[in-house]
Design a protein around this motif. Structure first.
Motif, mmCIF file in Angstrom:
data_model
loop_
_atom_site.group_PDB
_atom_site.id
_atom_site.type_symbol
_atom_site.label_atom_id
_atom_site.label_comp_id
_atom_site.label_asym_id
_atom_site.label_seq_id
_atom_site.Cartn_x
_atom_site.Cartn_y
_atom_site.Cartn_z
ATOM 1 N N ILE A 85 6.622 -3.173 -1.241
ATOM 2 C CA ILE A 85 5.480 -4.065 -1.054
ATOM 3 C C ILE A 85 4.226 -3.265 -0.679
ATOM 4 N N ALA A 86 4.387 -2.293 0.209
ATOM 5 C CA ALA A 86 3.244 -1.471 0.625
ATOM 6 C C ALA A 86 2.671 -0.703 -0.561
ATOM 7 N N LEU A 87 3.555 -0.115 -1.382
ATOM 8 C CA LEU A 87 3.100 0.599 -2.573
ATOM 9 C C LEU A 87 2.381 -0.342 -3.537
ATOM 10 N N ALA A 88 2.933 -1.554 -3.700
ATOM 11 C CA ALA A 88 2.317 -2.523 -4.609
ATOM 12 C C ALA A 88 0.929 -2.930 -4.122
ATOM 13 N N LEU A 89 0.787 -3.127 -2.813
ATOM 14 C CA LEU A 89 -0.524 -3.467 -2.255
ATOM 15 C C LEU A 89 -1.526 -2.348 -2.489
ATOM 16 N N PHE A 90 -1.088 -1.108 -2.280
ATOM 17 C CA PHE A 90 -1.993 0.021 -2.487
ATOM 18 C C PHE A 90 -2.363 0.152 -3.960
ATOM 19 N N LEU A 91 -1.394 -0.097 -4.834
ATOM 20 C CA LEU A 91 -1.647 -0.053 -6.276
ATOM 21 C C LEU A 91 -2.650 -1.130 -6.687
ATOM 22 N N ILE A 92 -2.410 -2.361 -6.259
ATOM 23 C CA ILE A 92 -3.313 -3.462 -6.597
ATOM 24 C C ILE A 92 -4.714 -3.199 -6.039
ATOM 25 N N GLY A 93 -4.766 -2.723 -4.783
ATOM 26 C CA GLY A 93 -6.055 -2.409 -4.183
ATOM 27 C C GLY A 93 -6.799 -1.324 -4.941
ATOM 28 N N SER A 94 -6.074 -0.305 -5.402
ATOM 29 C CA SER A 94 -6.704 0.781 -6.158
ATOM 30 C C SER A 94 -7.262 0.283 -7.482
ATOM 31 N N MET A 95 -6.488 -0.548 -8.190
ATOM 32 C CA MET A 95 -6.946 -1.077 -9.474
ATOM 33 C C MET A 95 -8.169 -1.979 -9.300
ATOM 34 N N LEU A 96 -8.139 -2.804 -8.254
ATOM 35 C CA LEU A 96 -9.283 -3.670 -7.990
ATOM 36 C C LEU A 96 -10.521 -2.867 -7.600
ATOM 37 N N TRP A 170 -12.771 6.480 -11.391
ATOM 38 C CA TRP A 170 -11.552 7.274 -11.499
ATOM 39 C C TRP A 170 -11.060 7.800 -10.152
ATOM 40 N N ILE A 171 -11.907 7.768 -9.129
ATOM 41 C CA ILE A 171 -11.414 8.183 -7.812
ATOM 42 C C ILE A 171 -10.380 7.175 -7.290
ATOM 43 N N PHE A 172 -10.378 5.968 -7.850
ATOM 44 C CA PHE A 172 -9.372 4.962 -7.490
ATOM 45 C C PHE A 172 -8.276 4.853 -8.544
ATOM 46 N N TYR A 173 -8.635 4.996 -9.814
ATOM 47 C CA TYR A 173 -7.626 4.927 -10.875
ATOM 48 C C TYR A 173 -6.612 6.069 -10.785
ATOM 49 N N VAL A 174 -7.001 7.176 -10.165
ATOM 50 C CA VAL A 174 -6.082 8.301 -10.058
ATOM 51 C C VAL A 174 -4.836 7.941 -9.247
ATOM 52 N N ASN A 175 -4.934 6.905 -8.406
ATOM 53 C CA ASN A 175 -3.778 6.468 -7.612
ATOM 54 C C ASN A 175 -2.752 5.693 -8.433
#
Length: 456
Positions: A85-96, A170-175
């Motif tokens: 869940i934590a990874l998913a939140l960080f992923l969603i946050g990075s994409m947004l 891309w500083i966020f997409y890199v995640n």
């Protein structure tokens, strides 16, 4: 024969560590990359410096507010499930964050990232410490803390390259690829969670400690910009945070969000006290180092990041301190690490020190920092029962955050006062002298850490 089995990390634990370390790399890289890109974000999003700083501040506050709930959530829903869940939140946050259309949306999406990042590191500790056992904590910490070393080394370089050659998004997409790979591997590799053990959520406790941490850290983050601790923007949130934290500590409940009974264990109390104090001399000085190369030596942001690489090299060299701590106990390793950190900081307290000597000093300083970090964590967890680990993971993370924030704020005030009456080279030399003093003080609680203990 039995001793070898207990003190050697088996392939299963190392595989688990590799999967979790991959996921932890995302938030640790992200924080340094975004720091490098703050100026560019302000230009691209047409906003002021004070507003764009909230890209970092909002993330930091969300991270701090999420940490207290990790122990309860790991027991209630399972550490594996909460890790994903934590990874998913960080992923969603990075994409947004990557598709943010203005500064307001970017700040809001950074909050989502911060919640994911705040959950991740304590849960990572919980999963690994449960798998490895007490006698292998030092060796395990040598693996677990690798992302914390890679982040400061690669972050400024990757951030400089992304900002210089690609769009800021891309500083966020890199995640994204890191998080996706970490989620897939976690689903396939992590063992199923045991039956839930936690009771109902301590809502009053959560409503006290999360705002308390946010208030304290926000107040401390304003110290440098507001010229000291006396400004209302510093004092008000700081006082409110301390009051809420005091109420949280004094209240009585059968199922607290953070189990304060952990502090009945002498080694845990000494370790958490040391985690806080090392924030002043050991980690507070991390604020000074990049500023020193930029302001006192006139280097660019990217060059300053590269000049700090020797500290990362020293940290990697000190990985052997993990096994040494398992054999000798944390006290001698922490004291030796504090001594090395002091020696590695002293050259910065003299204006005009050559780059070669500063590079060597950073290797020594990095080795000392790494040894202290590893050994303190061993001291914190070594005498605890498995059921206490989730709460202990949250508590140690909180103490690290508070100590680092206090250390950075204090040295920011020292630096600012020195810059008003001295040239930059002299001001930084005096500030590093203060950092040396704070580092030496950290040796006091280290004396109360446990030494050698016979293996069970």
């Amino acid at each position: 024969m039995a001793t070898t089995t207990k003190t050697t990390l088996d392939r299963g634990v190392l595989k688990l560590a590799a999967v979790l370390v991959l996921g932890a790399l995302a938030p640790l890289l992200d924080s340094t990359i975004v720091t490098v890109a703050i100026h560019t974000l302000g230009i691209e999003l047409h906003t002021s410096v004070s507003t764009v700083q909230w890209v970092s501040t909002a993330y930091l506050l969300a991270l701090a507010m999420a940490v207290p709930i990790t122990g309860w959530s790991a027991n209630r829903f399972g550490a594996k499930r909460m890790w994903i869940i934590a990874l998913a939140l960080f992923l969603i946050g990075s994409m947004l964050c990557g598709i943010a259309w203005n500064i307001g949306s970017l700040i809001a999406f950074r909050v989502i990232q911060g919640i994911g990042g705040g959950l991740m590191l304590p849960i990572l500790q919980t999963l690994l410490l449960r798998a490895a056992g007490r006698e292998r904590i030092g060796r395990l910490m040598a693996v677990v803390t690798l992302p914390a070393l890679v982040g400061p080394i690669l972050g400024p370089v990757v951030g400089g390259l992304l900002v210089g050659h690609l769009d800021w998004r891309w500083i966020f997409y890199v995640n994204v690829p890191i998080c996706v790979a970490a989620i897939v591997l976690a689903v396939r590799t992590l063992k199923p969670d045991p039956e839930p053990t936690a009771a109902a959520l301590d809502v009053p406790g959560l409503l006290l400690i999360s705002p308390a941490l946010a208030g304290i850290i926000y107040g401390l983050s304003q110290v440098g910009d507001r010229g000291g601790f006396g400004h209302p923007s510093v004092l008000l949130p700081l006082i409110l945070g301390v009051i809420l934290l005091t109420v949280f500590v004094l209240r009585r409940t059968s199922e607290p969000l953070i189990d304060l009974a952990l502090f009945r264990t002498k080694s845990f109390t000494a370790s958490t006290g040391l985690l806080f104090l090392t924030g002043f001399g050991l980690y507070g000085a991390m604020l000074l180092l990049p500023l020193f190369y930029q302001q006192a030596r006139g280097e660019t942001v990217t060059a300053a990041g590269l000049l700090l690489v020797p500290q990362g090299i020293g940290s990697v060299i000190a990985r052997a301190a993990g096994g040494l701590t398992d054999r000798t106990g944390p006290r001698p390793v922490v004291l030796a690490g504090i001594a090395l950190t002091t020696i590695g900081t002293i050259p910065f307290a003299f204006a005009g020190t050559s780059y070669w000597l500063l590079g060597i000093a950073l290797v020594i300083r990095g080795a000392g920092l790494s040894a202290v970090n590893l050994a303190v964590m061993v001291g914190a967890f070594r005498d605890l029962e498995p059921v206490q680990i989730p709460h202990a993971s949250s508590t140690t993370r909180i103490m690290q955050q508070l100590g680092g924030a206090f250390g950075a704020a204090t040295l920011a005030v020292v630096l600012q006062s020195q810059l008003t009456g001295h040239p930059a080279s002299t001001a930084f030399a005096h500030s590093f002298a203060w950092a040396v003093g704070f580092t030496v003080i950290a040796a006091v609680p280290a004396l109360f850490l446990p030494g050698r203990r016979a293996l069970e």
